[in-house]
Design a protein around this motif. Structure first.
Motif, PDB file in Angstrom:
ATOM      1  N   ILE A  48      30.933  33.057  47.874  1.00 18.13           N
ATOM      2  CA  ILE A  48      30.826  34.663  47.572  1.00 18.13           C
ATOM      3  C   ILE A  48      29.376  34.193  46.333  1.00 18.13           C
ATOM      4  N   GLY A  49      28.094  34.759  47.130  1.00 14.17           N
ATOM      5  CA  GLY A  49      26.502  34.035  46.971  1.00 14.17           C
ATOM      6  C   GLY A  49      26.171  34.121  45.017  1.00 14.17           C
ATOM      7  N   GLN A  54      33.855  30.820  44.278  1.00 11.49           N
ATOM      8  CA  GLN A  54      34.489  31.457  44.228  1.00 11.49           C
ATOM      9  C   GLN A  54      33.978  32.301  46.498  1.00 11.49           C
ATOM     10  N   TYR A  55      35.285  32.735  46.651  1.00 15.31           N
ATOM     11  CA  TYR A  55      35.197  32.897  48.431  1.00 15.31           C
ATOM     12  C   TYR A  55      36.288  34.349  48.493  1.00 15.31           C
ATOM     13  N   GLY A 207      28.259  43.982  38.462  1.00 13.81           N
ATOM     14  CA  GLY A 207      27.915  43.314  40.084  1.00 13.81           C
ATOM     15  C   GLY A 207      28.471  41.940  40.737  1.00 13.81           C
ATOM     16  N   PRO A 208      29.069  41.053  40.524  1.00 13.41           N
ATOM     17  CA  PRO A 208      29.198  40.410  41.175  1.00 13.41           C
ATOM     18  C   PRO A 208      30.603  40.002  42.272  1.00 13.41           C
ATOM     19  N   TYR A 282      31.665  35.049  34.543  1.00 15.41           N
ATOM     20  CA  TYR A 282      32.403  33.676  35.250  1.00 15.41           C
ATOM     21  C   TYR A 282      30.231  33.661  35.784  1.00 15.41           C
ATOM     22  N   SER A 283      29.646  34.029  36.587  1.00 17.46           N
ATOM     23  CA  SER A 283      28.463  33.659  36.972  1.00 17.46           C
ATOM     24  C   SER A 283      27.407  33.753  36.197  1.00 17.46           C
TER      25      SER A 283
END
Length: 330
Positions: A48-49, A54-55, A207-208, A282-283
């Motif tokens: 996940i860019g 994370q995936y 958003g993410p 997190y991001s």
């Protein structure tokens, strides 16, 4: 006699600081989110860019990932599904062979003691990306509250049938906790608790996640059903309604920007309080850490401690798996 307070006496050594520590983050306090994809590609593992580390995972990759995490002490997960197909009514969300249902059955077969929480919402399964059914009237599109409740209840029951330990409605439709509680009881699942996203704000911090769950609205936004970030008293009204509808947990989302709300909910109610440290929280920490601007581990732990200190009993956090793997929480 000393003429001023000597607080440093209790901070002199690491052992003394640990002895008087008021809060700590433990393995049993944390819930790890996973994004499971319904795909024929068993090796599917897509980064996940916007969320480093994370995936999106196929069922087989999910099994490998959770298996390793359980060995490291993982106690609880919350599951989000990405279906093969989407439609206007989110039918894959309540299908018996839906991706979340498959993931739940896998978890309970492999790790019976693992606590499996399922996110109950339609946004990941609808082609329009909203959390409920849409209605067009006089050229305006709105999310239809009451008609959505039936599908949310159906989704919760399907998760319980698959073996979920807790169902967690995140849609913010009025009356959804009562609808789910009644449906669970009628289906013979009166022992399955409801973890309500009781206080969920229309936050820019999501958003993410919308990249991760492929759940961004195709038009409009969610401000008509998620809460205004400017409001705090409204949080108590929402939480009170869910308590009266027999919620078993109350969740506040996001966590970090809403520590005051976590404290209000904690002080007002005696139910377990959960907080979701969301994707944006997190991001931001991960991005700053990767740029060398902060000590990522220290900032992440401090943020988790702040959420605990505010009154959360449980924290949904993307740091869970990594922190367990490296022994930062036990």
């Amino acid at each position: 006699m000393a003429d001023f307070f000597r607080g440093r006496r209790l901070r002199r050594t690491a052992a003394l600081r640990e002895l008087v520590r008021e809060n700590e983050v433990r393995a049993q306090d944390l819930i790890m989110p996973y994004f499971v994809v319904d795909t024929d590609d068993a090796s599917f593992r897509k980064p996940i860019g916007s969320m480093p580390g994370q995936y999106q995972l196929s069922l087989q990759e999910f099994e490998k990932q959770v298996g390793a995490a359980v060995k490291n002490g993982l106690r609880s997960v919350i599951l989000f599904g990405i279906p093969k197909t989407k439609d206007g009514v989110g039918s894959e969300g309540y299908a018996d062979d839906g991706i979340v249902q498959k993931a739940v059955r896998l978890c309970k077969q492999r790790w019976p003691e693992l606590v499996v929480v399922t996110d109950v919402c339609l946004c990941e399964y609808t082609d329009h990306g909203h959390c409920g059914l849409l209605r067009k009237e006089n050229g305006e599109v709105t999310v239809e509250n009451d008609a959505t409740l039936t599908l949310l209840a159906r989704t919760a029951v399907s998760h319980a049938k698959a073996g979920a330990d807790i169902v967690a409605p995140s849609d913010m439709m009025d009356g959804r906790v009562l609808a789910i509680r009644e449906a669970l009881d009628e289906a013979g699942f009166d022992n399955i608790p409801v973890m309500s996203y009781a206080v969920k704000y229309a936050s820019a911090f999501y958003g993410p996640f919308r990249e991760a769950a492929e759940s961004a609205p195709q038009s409009g936004d969610r401000k008509s059903y998620q809460m205004d970030p400017a409001n705090s008293r409204e949080a108590l009204r929402e939480a009170t309604a869910d308590v009266l509808e027999e919620a078993d947990f109350l969740m506040v989302k996001p966590a970090g920007p809403y520590l005051d709300i976590i404290r209000m909910v904690r002080d007002e109610f005696d139910l377990p309080v959960a907080a979701y440290q969301v994707s944006g929280e997190y991001s931001m920490i991960m991005a700053a850490a990767q740029n060398g601007w902060i000590n990522g581990d220290a900032v992440a732990m401090e943020s988790l401690l702040g959420i605990k200190r505010a009154g959360a009993d449980l924290i949904i956090s993307y740091f869970t798996e990594d922190f367990l793997a490296r022994g930062l929480v036990k």
